[in-house]
Design a protein around this motif. Structure first.
Motif, short mmCIF file in Angstrom:
data_model
loop_
_atom_site.label_atom_id
_atom_site.label_comp_id
_atom_site.label_asym_id
_atom_site.label_seq_id
_atom_site.Cartn_x
_atom_site.Cartn_y
_atom_site.Cartn_z
N ILE A 1 0.84 -1.21 0.00
CA ILE A 1 0.00 0.00 0.00
C ILE A 1 0.87 1.25 0.00
O ILE A 1 0.63 2.20 -0.77
CB ILE A 1 -0.94 -0.01 1.22
N LYS A 2 1.90 1.25 0.83
CA LYS A 2 2.77 2.43 0.91
C LYS A 2 3.54 2.66 -0.39
O LYS A 2 3.76 3.80 -0.80
CB LYS A 2 3.73 2.29 2.09
N LYS A 3 3.93 1.57 -1.04
CA LYS A 3 4.60 1.71 -2.33
C LYS A 3 3.64 2.30 -3.36
O LYS A 3 4.00 3.21 -4.12
CB LYS A 3 5.12 0.36 -2.80
N ALA A 4 2.43 1.80 -3.39
CA ALA A 4 1.44 2.30 -4.34
C ALA A 4 1.12 3.77 -4.09
O ALA A 4 0.99 4.56 -5.05
CB ALA A 4 0.16 1.45 -4.26
N THR A 5 1.01 4.15 -2.82
CA THR A 5 0.68 5.54 -2.52
C THR A 5 1.84 6.46 -2.87
O THR A 5 1.63 7.58 -3.35
CB THR A 5 0.30 5.72 -1.04
N ALA A 6 3.06 5.99 -2.67
CA ALA A 6 4.23 6.81 -3.03
C ALA A 6 4.28 7.04 -4.53
O ALA A 6 4.60 8.15 -5.00
CB ALA A 6 5.51 6.14 -2.55
N ILE A 7 3.98 6.01 -5.31
CA ILE A 7 3.96 6.16 -6.76
C ILE A 7 2.86 7.13 -7.19
O ILE A 7 3.08 8.05 -7.98
CB ILE A 7 3.75 4.78 -7.43
N ALA A 8 1.65 6.92 -6.65
CA ALA A 8 0.51 7.76 -7.05
C ALA A 8 0.72 9.21 -6.64
O ALA A 8 0.45 10.13 -7.44
CB ALA A 8 -0.77 7.20 -6.42
N ASN A 9 1.19 9.44 -5.42
CA ASN A 9 1.36 10.81 -4.95
C ASN A 9 2.45 11.56 -5.71
O ASN A 9 2.35 12.77 -5.90
CB ASN A 9 1.64 10.82 -3.45
#
Length: 477
Positions: free
Chosen positions: A56-64
């Motif tokens: 989840i944190k990896k996905a949010t870092a990419i999206a943000n």
């Protein structure tokens, strides 16, 4: 910037004050407070649950980063740190007891702090330098415990199902079917109420178990569909406060690509964050499977009972000595272990049900309990089924002569005579056989109730134990 008090500690500060943090750890002050507060069980978060949070944190870092909410270099630092953890590094840094602060804030901040401090190192800074990369402002940008943790339970459940339970079930179904084919010609006595019943095929017993497991796998697949609908992006209360307008859809797409699963945003984020129904649904399917696994494991133990004073129709493979005092004794340990694990899963299901109804208003604060119990249930069931399959089912062998002797000696064979001599006459024959020791055949012939030829035809065990084929819809019309 954090102040280094000496070579072994760094000083970190939060809204409650300062604490000394060992310099060699990657978690921070909020994690340390949780460790001090929750010395409860010594049980730390499951690796699969940690993986779910890191994805989840990896996905949010990419999206943000794509949406311009955090800088590209900070995003890359977080992504590299996440990849290292997913590869097995820093696993000893997730230290908060599973029984912790409501909703999972303590574990969530443990994840945020580890990622922030490792990202700081990757970018050439010192751990604790949160002005450059902050656990809350950067790693957790646009997120809240309240939407991350229910999402992590979903992702953790999907990972555990994909990697553990479903492969184990497929292997067990294959092994049961192989044994069914191997034992198909072996006739044995059926038993109902633990009393003699009409004959059946040993192979059909195994085929029935294979079908039971197949049905359970389908139920679990259906229930797990709920886990693919995410409330991520709801932020603190389901309104999406402090998130980019495109964040919700983008982060779910990225997360789905990372775990290779078709995820979708929930139609109502507030509902997805409040209701624990998806977890109760999956847990109920697991409990249902566990109940039938107990029955199967007990059947295996009964059929293997003996070797001199039980059924001993089959032999479960001996995998270890069974007694500290009785030489040569071997116990059905894999089947026994299976029942114990299943009882635990049933207990977890009850705890999940209680926790799921214990939420208030916009949040269920019992999510840490649900997270541990659900993912642990999936994994121990999967490991149990694998152990039972590989160390028991695959190497079972049968005693055809013993099976046939029980079938031929069963008074329940008289059931086949019902339509020829009537129920009352058949009951009288069975009673006389039990009292005198004469065979059913002998009594029927003595009483001239049937001809010898017809009796031989009716009491054909091969024919009696054959399962009648199902009629197709075209046959019925």
């Amino acid at each position: 910037m954090s102040q280094i008090s000496d070579s072994q500690f760094r000083t970190e500060r939060d809204s409650m004050g300062e604490k000394q943090i060992p310099n060699d750890v990657y978690y921070g002050i909020q994690t340390l407070r949780a460790v001090e507060n929750f010395a409860i069980s010594g049980i730390q978060p499951l690796p699969t649950y940690v993986d779910a949070c890191i994805y989840i944190k990896k996905a949010t870092a990419i999206a943000n980063a794509e949406l311009g909410c955090i800088s590209e270099d900070i995003s890359q630092g977080i992504i590299q740190a996440a990849d290292e953890i997913l590869a097995g590094e820093l696993r000893n840094q997730f230290v908060v007891d599973v029984y912790q602060a409501g909703a999972g804030t303590s574990h969530h901040m443990n994840v945020n702090e580890v990622l922030a401090n490792r990202a700081l190192e990757i970018l050439g800074y010192t751990k604790g330098d949160y002005q450059r990369i902050n656990p809350n402002d950067h790693v957790n940008y646009g997120q809240s415990t309240n939407d991350v943790i229910p999402t992590a339970i979903r992702i953790g459940g999907l990972l555990a199902l994909t990697h553990t339970l479903h492969p184990a079930l497929e292997n067990a179904i294959f092994a049961m079917t192989a044994k069914a084919d191997e034992f198909q010609d072996i006739v044995k006595s059926g038993r109902t109420h633990l009393q003699d019943a009409v004959p059946v095929r040993l192979g059909d017993s195994f085929r029935a178990w294979a079908q039971i497991l197949t049905d359970h796998q389908n139920r679990i697949y259906t229930a797990s569909g709920d886990l693919m609908v995410l409330g991520l992006g709801g932020s603190a209360a389901g309104t999406g406060l402090n998130t980019h307008p495109q964040y919700r859809d983008r982060v779910v797409d990225i997360l789905g690509e990372l775990i290779n699963c078709p995820l979708e945003p929930a139609p109502h984020l507030m509902a997805a964050m409040q209701s624990m129904a998806p977890f109760v649904n999956v847990s109920g399917a697991l409990r249902n499977l566990a109940q039938d696994l107990v029955k199967i494991s007990h059947d295996l133990r009964l059929m293997d009972s003996g070797p001199k004073t039980g059924f001993k129709e089959i032999q479960l493979p001996p995998v270890q000595p069974g007694s500290s005092i009785m030489p040569g004794k071997y116990n059905p340990v894999m089947a026994e272990m299976t029942s114990m694990v299943c009882f635990q899963v049933m207990g977890y299901d009850n705890a999940i049900a209680l926790a799921a109804q214990a939420g208030q208003l916009e949040l269920n604060v019992m999510m840490p309990l649900i997270a541990y119990n659900l993912i642990h249930s999936i994994e121990i069931l999967g490991n149990t089924i694998s152990g039972l399959t590989n160390k028991c089912i695959k190497d079972i062998f049968a005693y055809p002569d013993k099976c046939l002797a029980y079938a031929e000696g069963s008074l329940a064979l008289v059931t086949a005579l019902n339509t020829h001599i009537g129920y009352l006459n058949a009951a009288a024959v069975a009673k006389e056989s039990l009292e005198t020791g004469k065979s059913l055949r002998q009594i029927v012939l003595e009483k001239k109730l049937m001809s010898e030829t017809k009796l031989a035809e009716v009491l054909n065990l091969e024919q009696m134990s054959q399962i009648l084929p199902l009629r197709s819809s075209s046959d019925q019309t």
